[in-house]
Design a protein around this motif. Structure first.
Motif, PDB file in Angstrom:
ATOM      1  N   VAL A  87      34.687 -22.107   2.642  1.00  0.00           N
ATOM      2  CA  VAL A  87      34.302 -23.509   2.495  1.00  0.00           C
ATOM      3  C   VAL A  87      34.924 -24.287   3.650  1.00  0.00           C
ATOM      4  O   VAL A  87      36.110 -24.659   3.593  1.00  0.00           O
ATOM      5  CB  VAL A  87      34.783 -24.072   1.141  1.00  0.00           C
ATOM      6  CG1 VAL A  87      34.311 -25.516   0.969  1.00  0.00           C
ATOM      7  CG2 VAL A  87      34.290 -23.201  -0.005  1.00  0.00           C
ATOM      8  N   GLU A  89      34.553 -27.278   4.610  1.00  0.00           N
ATOM      9  CA  GLU A  89      34.946 -28.646   4.282  1.00  0.00           C
ATOM     10  C   GLU A  89      36.369 -28.706   3.737  1.00  0.00           C
ATOM     11  O   GLU A  89      37.047 -29.734   3.853  1.00  0.00           O
ATOM     12  CB  GLU A  89      33.973 -29.245   3.259  1.00  0.00           C
ATOM     13  CG  GLU A  89      32.573 -29.510   3.788  1.00  0.00           C
ATOM     14  CD  GLU A  89      31.730 -28.256   3.926  1.00  0.00           C
ATOM     15  OE1 GLU A  89      30.659 -28.316   4.553  1.00  0.00           O
ATOM     16  OE2 GLU A  89      32.141 -27.188   3.393  1.00  0.00           O
ATOM     17  N   ARG A 126      26.381 -26.153  -2.367  1.00  0.00           N
ATOM     18  CA  ARG A 126      25.633 -26.248  -1.117  1.00  0.00           C
ATOM     19  C   ARG A 126      24.247 -25.649  -1.340  1.00  0.00           C
ATOM     20  O   ARG A 126      24.058 -24.764  -2.179  1.00  0.00           O
ATOM     21  CB  ARG A 126      26.341 -25.498   0.015  1.00  0.00           C
ATOM     22  CG  ARG A 126      26.451 -23.992  -0.186  1.00  0.00           C
ATOM     23  CD  ARG A 126      27.006 -23.298   1.048  1.00  0.00           C
ATOM     24  NE  ARG A 126      27.261 -21.881   0.834  1.00  0.00           N
ATOM     25  CZ  ARG A 126      26.338 -20.919   0.894  1.00  0.00           C
ATOM     26  NH1 ARG A 126      25.074 -21.240   1.138  1.00  0.00           N
ATOM     27  NH2 ARG A 126      26.652 -19.657   0.689  1.00  0.00           N
ATOM     28  N   THR A 128      20.766 -24.133   0.959  1.00  0.00           N
ATOM     29  CA  THR A 128      20.453 -23.612   2.295  1.00  0.00           C
ATOM     30  C   THR A 128      19.269 -24.310   2.938  1.00  0.00           C
ATOM     31  O   THR A 128      19.080 -24.215   4.150  1.00  0.00           O
ATOM     32  CB  THR A 128      20.159 -22.106   2.225  1.00  0.00           C
ATOM     33  OG1 THR A 128      19.047 -21.888   1.349  1.00  0.00           O
ATOM     34  CG2 THR A 128      21.357 -21.344   1.697  1.00  0.00           C
ATOM     35  N   ARG A 153      17.205 -33.961   2.617  1.00  0.00           N
ATOM     36  CA  ARG A 153      18.616 -34.125   2.978  1.00  0.00           C
ATOM     37  C   ARG A 153      19.188 -35.486   2.595  1.00  0.00           C
ATOM     38  O   ARG A 153      20.265 -35.863   3.035  1.00  0.00           O
ATOM     39  CB  ARG A 153      18.852 -33.854   4.469  1.00  0.00           C
ATOM     40  CG  ARG A 153      18.382 -32.465   4.903  1.00  0.00           C
ATOM     41  CD  ARG A 153      18.880 -32.101   6.279  1.00  0.00           C
ATOM     42  NE  ARG A 153      18.296 -32.954   7.307  1.00  0.00           N
ATOM     43  CZ  ARG A 153      18.852 -33.179   8.485  1.00  0.00           C
ATOM     44  NH1 ARG A 153      20.019 -32.634   8.769  1.00  0.00           N
ATOM     45  NH2 ARG A 153      18.267 -33.938   9.375  1.00  0.00           N
ATOM     46  N   ILE A 168      22.406 -34.826   4.655  1.00  0.00           N
ATOM     47  CA  ILE A 168      23.257 -33.674   4.380  1.00  0.00           C
ATOM     48  C   ILE A 168      22.749 -32.490   5.181  1.00  0.00           C
ATOM     49  O   ILE A 168      21.543 -32.267   5.292  1.00  0.00           O
ATOM     50  CB  ILE A 168      23.219 -33.359   2.874  1.00  0.00           C
ATOM     51  CG1 ILE A 168      23.710 -34.572   2.080  1.00  0.00           C
ATOM     52  CG2 ILE A 168      24.045 -32.135   2.543  1.00  0.00           C
ATOM     53  CD1 ILE A 168      23.370 -34.502   0.621  1.00  0.00           C
ATOM     54  N   ASP A 171      23.550 -25.831   4.041  1.00  0.00           N
ATOM     55  CA  ASP A 171      24.761 -25.024   3.824  1.00  0.00           C
ATOM     56  C   ASP A 171      26.051 -25.838   3.901  1.00  0.00           C
ATOM     57  O   ASP A 171      27.134 -25.273   4.010  1.00  0.00           O
ATOM     58  CB  ASP A 171      24.822 -23.841   4.786  1.00  0.00           C
ATOM     59  CG  ASP A 171      23.921 -22.700   4.334  1.00  0.00           C
ATOM     60  OD1 ASP A 171      23.832 -22.483   3.110  1.00  0.00           O
ATOM     61  OD2 ASP A 171      23.306 -22.048   5.181  1.00  0.00           O
ATOM     62  N   GLN A 172      25.939 -27.150   3.825  1.00  0.00           N
ATOM     63  CA  GLN A 172      27.127 -28.011   3.781  1.00  0.00           C
ATOM     64  C   GLN A 172      27.494 -28.247   2.318  1.00  0.00           C
ATOM     65  O   GLN A 172      26.674 -28.696   1.521  1.00  0.00           O
ATOM     66  CB  GLN A 172      26.832 -29.344   4.458  1.00  0.00           C
ATOM     67  CG  GLN A 172      27.939 -30.390   4.305  1.00  0.00           C
ATOM     68  CD  GLN A 172      27.533 -31.738   4.851  1.00  0.00           C
ATOM     69  OE1 GLN A 172      26.553 -31.859   5.585  1.00  0.00           O
ATOM     70  NE2 GLN A 172      28.269 -32.779   4.499  1.00  0.00           N
ATOM     71  N   TYR A 173      28.741 -27.940   1.946  1.00  0.00           N
ATOM     72  CA  TYR A 173      29.188 -28.203   0.577  1.00  0.00           C
ATOM     73  C   TYR A 173      29.334 -29.702   0.360  1.00  0.00           C
ATOM     74  O   TYR A 173      29.844 -30.423   1.236  1.00  0.00           O
ATOM     75  CB  TYR A 173      30.530 -27.517   0.305  1.00  0.00           C
ATOM     76  CG  TYR A 173      30.393 -26.085  -0.149  1.00  0.00           C
ATOM     77  CD1 TYR A 173      30.193 -25.778  -1.493  1.00  0.00           C
ATOM     78  CD2 TYR A 173      30.448 -25.046   0.769  1.00  0.00           C
ATOM     79  CE1 TYR A 173      30.064 -24.461  -1.914  1.00  0.00           C
ATOM     80  CE2 TYR A 173      30.322 -23.724   0.357  1.00  0.00           C
ATOM     81  CZ  TYR A 173      30.122 -23.435  -0.991  1.00  0.00           C
ATOM     82  OH  TYR A 173      29.981 -22.137  -1.398  1.00  0.00           O
ATOM     83  N   GLY A 230      21.358 -21.171  -2.647  1.00  0.00           N
ATOM     84  CA  GLY A 230      22.591 -21.865  -2.335  1.00  0.00           C
ATOM     85  C   GLY A 230      23.766 -21.257  -3.065  1.00  0.00           C
ATOM     86  O   GLY A 230      23.722 -20.096  -3.479  1.00  0.00           O
TER      87      GLY A 230
END
Length: 496
Positions: A87, A89, A126, A128, A153, A168, A171-173, A230
């Motif tokens: 992760v 983030e 997240r 994808t 997004r 967003i 794949d961003q948590y 995801g």
């Protein structure tokens, strides 16, 4: 004795606190100290604190509720897998549940009754893909598109609200909280500790229906392409409202929280947990994986107030219903998902307003296009004039063309719904040619409209009519682009 101390704790609390303020503890008698201790130890916990409950899922070992207080989550459609995931983030590696596209999780009855009143649902996940609508939570068990999505997004609550924050990334948590107060019906969505959407949920869109199933990341694919693969690292469900300060604190403390939760040992497998099989997708028909978004707001044309309206879209050459829905009561917001390559006719109606009617040509529209249109409805008022924009005649003729029928049929429906309504139909031309012949042409066109309305059951006494020729232009007659605006048929409300 305990009952006595409880009575003392309620009736004597104020006086004892006063004593404590006036005298130091060391000067209190033993009896006073004993009573004070009894008050502190036996005073009832506040109702709000006593009733706070929640379920937490961290996917460290399984889909079990980590403390054993609630049931395990149930997989739906395609079973995923628990794996380590980095992760970025939080700069840490964590166990997560990875799911395939449209392979979600479900919280079933009786556990879902935890959110029958006020609630908060907290996720860290997240996806994808964000190339269309992507489901986050489904409150209505595949029967409705309402609910929290991520739309191209962007954070969205379908048919109600959308937020144009920085998009967003795939794949961003994200840390996501949706919370609802059952008393005020206020819904708020926080993303990464910040409030992004807030609205009053008058229609109970964010309430679980009679199926008592709360679905995550799973969609009924009726339009296709509405779910993504995801991973989810955390789900927490509470029966109370989360405020802004708590949402920010939860986000800021995520890494610490995960580190602490990872130390909790797995639950002993004493018995097999009964799993509710997922509800099968009914009557699944593959649809195109592209869609066109038609959205906007509906307003009162006089004061720009939001209007609670009904919308309906049909094919131009046929009666097949393609889309329908209501606008949001508080904002007038509407959103419909359509298939490209077709031409639609749509109607917007609301009590106390004239119907709005127009066409929407998507014949050559590219996939994933978004069409934004605000619609202004005319209140039904005496003296109100309305142009019949889709009335068609042959050049210099007065026989109605078939393309005129749909709009006239809507006027018929409006007059049947409002039995006291009386109208005057007025015909107008441009100023080209013989003025007398223009008046005659406009009068004949008025008669054609009146005859059609009468043939559909409208009493002739409710319809007056007059042709004005080119005497009442609304635009310049100097060039064709504006001259055609003067060639029109209107109706004016005489009685309502």
């Amino acid at each position: 004795m305990k009952a006595l101390f409880q009575i003392i704790s309620y009736r004597g609390l104020k006086s004892l606190v006063f004593i404590c303020l006036r005298r130091s503890y060391q000067n209190l008698t033993f009896a006073q100290l004993f009573i004070l201790f009894t008050i502190v130890s036996s005073a009832p916990i506040s109702t709000a604190d006593a009733q706070k409950k929640g379920f937490t899922y961290t996917f460290t070992h399984s889909l079990d509720e980590i403390y054993g207080k609630g049931p395990a989550l149930v997989t739906v459609e395609t079973e995923g897998r628990i794996e380590d995931d980095y992760v970025p983030e939080l700069q840490m590696v964590k166990k997560v549940y990875k799911f395939e596209s449209n392979g979600g999780l479900v919280l079933t009855y009786p556990a879902v009754s935890l959110i029958d009143g006020s609630y908060s649902i907290e996720l860290f996940f997240r996806l994808t893909q964000y190339n269309a609508w992507k489901r986050v939570i489904d409150f209505k068990n595949e029967k409705s598109d309402t609910g929290p999505y991520i739309y191209f997004r962007k954070i969205s609550f379908y048919r109600t609200q959308s937020n144009d924050i920085t998009p967003i990334k795939p794949d961003q948590y994200i840390h996501y909280i949706i919370t609802r107060d059952s008393t005020t019906k206020m819904v708020e969505i926080f993303v990464d500790g910040s409030s992004r959407i807030k609205f009053k949920d008058e229609e109970n869109l964010a309430v679980v229906d009679q199926d008592h199933r709360l679905n995550f990341f799973h969609d009924n694919v009726s339009m296709g392409n509405e779910a993504s693969a995801g991973a989810v690292a955390y789900i927490k469900i509470n029966n109370y409202v989360v405020k802004a300060d708590e949402a920010k604190k939860n986000y800021d403390n995520l890494a610490k929280t995960f580190n602490e939760l990872s130390k909790i040992p797995p639950l002993p497998k004493n018995k097999e947990i009964a799993k509710t099989p997922p509800k099968p997708l009914a009557d699944f028909v593959p649809r195109p994986t592209t869609e066109i978004i038609f959205r906007g707001k509906v307003f009162n044309s006089k004061n720009q107030a939001a209007v609670d309206a009904k919308m309906k879209l049909e094919y131009v050459n046929g009666s097949a219903l393609e889309g329908a829905g209501n606008t949001h009561k508080a904002t007038g917001f509407y959103l419909l998902k359509l298939v490209p390559g077709k031409k639609y006719v749509y109607t917007v109606s609301a009590e106390g307003y004239l119907d709005y009617f127009d066409t929407l040509d998507l014949s050559n529209a590219p996939p994933n296009k978004e069409i934004v249109e605000d619609i202004y409805l005319e209140p039904i008022q005496i003296g109100q004039a309305m142009t019949l924009t889709h009335i068609s005649f042959a050049q210099s003729e007065y026989a109605l063309l078939p393309s005129s029928y749909p709009e006239l049929d809507r006027l018929v429906s409006q007059m049947k719904a409002n039995r006291e309504m009386e109208i005057e139909v007025n015909g107008h031309t441009d100023n080209q040619g013989n003025a007398k012949l223009n008046v005659e042409l406009s009068e004949n066109r008025v008669k054609a409209v009146k005859d059609y309305l009468i043939s559909k059951g409208i009493d002739s006494k409710r319809i007056k009519g007059k042709g004005y020729g080119g005497a009442k232009p609304i635009a310049s007659n100097a060039k064709e682009e504006t001259r055609k605006l003067n060639r029109r048929v209107e109706f004016t409300i005489l009685k309502y």
